[in-house]
Design a protein around this motif. Structure first.
Motif, PDB file in Angstrom:
ATOM      1  N   LYS A 130       0.794  -0.953   0.105  1.00 42.78           N
ATOM      2  CA  LYS A 130       0.063   0.039   0.024  1.00 42.78           C
ATOM      3  C   LYS A 130       0.851   1.295   0.117  1.00 42.78           C
ATOM      4  CE  LYS A 130      -4.154   1.978   2.204  1.00 42.78           C
ATOM      5  NZ  LYS A 130      -5.064   1.947   3.526  1.00 42.78           N
ATOM      6  N   ASN A 133       3.927   3.244   1.747  1.00 45.06           N
ATOM      7  CA  ASN A 133       4.421   2.309   2.662  1.00 45.06           C
ATOM      8  C   ASN A 133       4.837   1.172   1.957  1.00 45.06           C
ATOM      9  OD1 ASN A 133       4.887   0.186   4.523  1.00 45.06           O
ATOM     10  ND2 ASN A 133       3.101   0.835   5.810  1.00 45.06           N
ATOM     11  N   ASP A 136       4.661  -3.121   4.435  1.00 43.88           N
ATOM     12  CA  ASP A 136       3.550  -3.854   4.700  1.00 43.88           C
ATOM     13  C   ASP A 136       2.903  -4.504   3.614  1.00 43.88           C
ATOM     14  OD1 ASP A 136       3.498  -3.280   7.477  1.00 43.88           O
ATOM     15  OD2 ASP A 136       2.131  -1.358   7.125  1.00 43.88           O
ATOM     16  N   PRO A 266      -8.893  -1.697   2.125  1.00 43.91           N
ATOM     17  CA  PRO A 266      -8.794  -0.798   3.129  1.00 43.91           C
ATOM     18  C   PRO A 266      -9.034   0.529   2.620  1.00 43.91           C
ATOM     19  CG  PRO A 266      -6.639  -1.905   3.111  1.00 43.91           C
ATOM     20  CD  PRO A 266      -7.618  -2.538   1.982  1.00 43.91           C
ATOM     21  N   ASP A 268      -8.931   3.804   4.550  1.00 42.09           N
ATOM     22  CA  ASP A 268      -8.458   4.748   5.449  1.00 42.09           C
ATOM     23  C   ASP A 268      -7.252   4.336   6.165  1.00 42.09           C
ATOM     24  OD1 ASP A 268      -9.652   3.565   7.912  1.00 42.09           O
ATOM     25  OD2 ASP A 268     -11.115   4.849   7.650  1.00 42.09           O
ATOM     26  N   ASP A 269      -6.535   4.977   6.819  1.00 41.29           N
ATOM     27  CA  ASP A 269      -5.343   4.825   7.640  1.00 41.29           C
ATOM     28  C   ASP A 269      -5.786   4.360   8.964  1.00 41.29           C
ATOM     29  OD1 ASP A 269      -3.712   5.710   5.421  1.00 41.29           O
ATOM     30  OD2 ASP A 269      -3.667   7.687   6.291  1.00 41.29           O
ATOM     31  N   GLU A 270      -7.162   4.184   9.176  1.00 42.36           N
ATOM     32  CA  GLU A 270      -7.404   3.726  10.693  1.00 42.36           C
ATOM     33  C   GLU A 270      -7.700   2.203  10.727  1.00 42.36           C
ATOM     34  OE1 GLU A 270     -10.426   6.120  12.012  1.00 42.36           O
ATOM     35  OE2 GLU A 270      -9.263   7.866  12.259  1.00 42.36           O
ATOM     36  N   GLY A 271      -7.628   1.437   9.527  1.00 39.09           N
ATOM     37  CA  GLY A 271      -7.809   0.128   9.596  1.00 39.09           C
ATOM     38  C   GLY A 271      -9.149  -0.217   8.973  1.00 39.09           C
ATOM     39  N   THR A 273     -12.220  -1.238   6.535  1.00 38.16           N
ATOM     40  CA  THR A 273     -12.273  -1.727   5.223  1.00 38.16           C
ATOM     41  C   THR A 273     -13.567  -1.615   4.540  1.00 38.16           C
ATOM     42  OG1 THR A 273     -12.861  -3.913   6.246  1.00 38.16           O
ATOM     43  CG2 THR A 273     -10.470  -3.380   5.619  1.00 38.16           C
TER      44      THR A 273
END
Length: 291
Positions: A130, A133, A136, A266, A268-271, A273
């Motif tokens: 992603k 990054n 991951d 996913p 957003d950055d808060e996990g 989905t």
């Protein structure tokens, strides 16, 4: 799972019996295309700003068709891989595809209708992340991998159009990577490495010249799972517009739209989905060779 084993056995048994006839190479027609698209931009004291970058995409398609009397066997290999490098940043993927298709048909009384067995395998070559990054991993070789096998009827009124339908087919999703399997990626239950579905498939293929030296090819595949929300149709739609400049230069516009209700993406950055339409578009100009 027993039903899928029976389905697989019948499909490959049928394929094996008919394929024994495909020994005389004079009935084969093999075509293909290889292309490399490269772009580069650099700046020095450029007041408008910008990033130095270089990118490249390699595409290779191979088609092998066997035809003898009432037997027709179509095989295709589609591959693509691309990278983008900006300044000192790590190179990132822009394309990654490995797809195999095989369709074996026997002509029925109606000359435009064939009883056909179809198989499709789809995966990728390398790890996906992603971005930006790059630690991951979200995909890799055989994670995911998709295998679809089916036996049904193929309507071919011309060389440019095909409509395949089967009321019974098997669709298998594989996630062989331990980390992604544990996370339950791509709709596979956490800890498991495969998921099997049974349902109906409709697949249409169409190709035609648009204007001189410009060809359009599109493939639409629809799948409905009988035993899990059959109203949620899986969609895979490819469009390829190939523009020939001369014998060795060409331009390509490729798009791929995917929707699979079982895949959570996913958002957003808060996990969190959600279910989303996946869309990929690629345009390139470069060297091309057809054979």
């Amino acid at each position: 799972m027993k039903k899928f084993k029976i389905l697989l056995f019948s499909v490959f048994a049928f394929t094996g019996i008919i394929a024994q006839e495909a020994q005389d190479t004079t009935y084969w027609k093999v075509t293909g295309q290889a292309s490399v698209n490269v772009s580069q931009i650099s700046f020095s004291n450029w007041i408008g700003g910008g990033k130095n970058s270089v990118s490249g995409v390699g595409l290779f398609d191979l088609n092998a068709i066997y035809q003898k009397e009432k037997i027709q066997w179509d095989n295709t290999l589609k591959t693509g891989y691309g990278l983008l490098k900006e300044d000192e940043d790590q190179a990132v993927k822009t394309d990654d595809k490995l797809e195999l298709n095989s369709k074996l048909g026997v002509q029925m009384k109606n000359e435009h209708l064939l009883y056909s067995t179809y198989a499709n395998f789809l995966t990728q070559f390398a790890n996906g992340y992603k971005y930006p990054n790059t630690t991951d991993k979200i995909s890799t070789l055989f994670a995911p991998a998709y295998l679809t096998v089916a036996t049904g009827f193929d309507y071919q009124p011309s060389e440019n159009f095909s409509l395949f339908f089967t009321p019974v087919s098997g669709k298998f999703t594989f996630v062989t990577d331990e980390e992604l399997s544990a996370a339950g990626a791509f709709g596979v239950e956490p800890g498991k490495k495969a998921r099997a579905e049974m349902g109906a498939i409709v697949k249409s293929e169409f190709k035609t010249p648009v204007v001189k030296n410009v060809d359009l090819a599109t493939t639409l595949t629809l799948f409905s799972n009988y035993f899990n929300n059959p109203q949620n149709i899986d969609v895979n739609w490819d469009i390829a517009l190939n523009m020939k400049i001369n014998d060795y230069l060409s331009a390509n516009l490729l798009t791929n739209l995917i929707y699979d209700h079982d895949i959570l993406i996913p958002i957003d950055d808060e996990g969190n989905t959600g279910r989303r339409v996946q869309l990929k578009q690629l345009f390139g100009v470069g060297l091309s060779y057809k054979f």
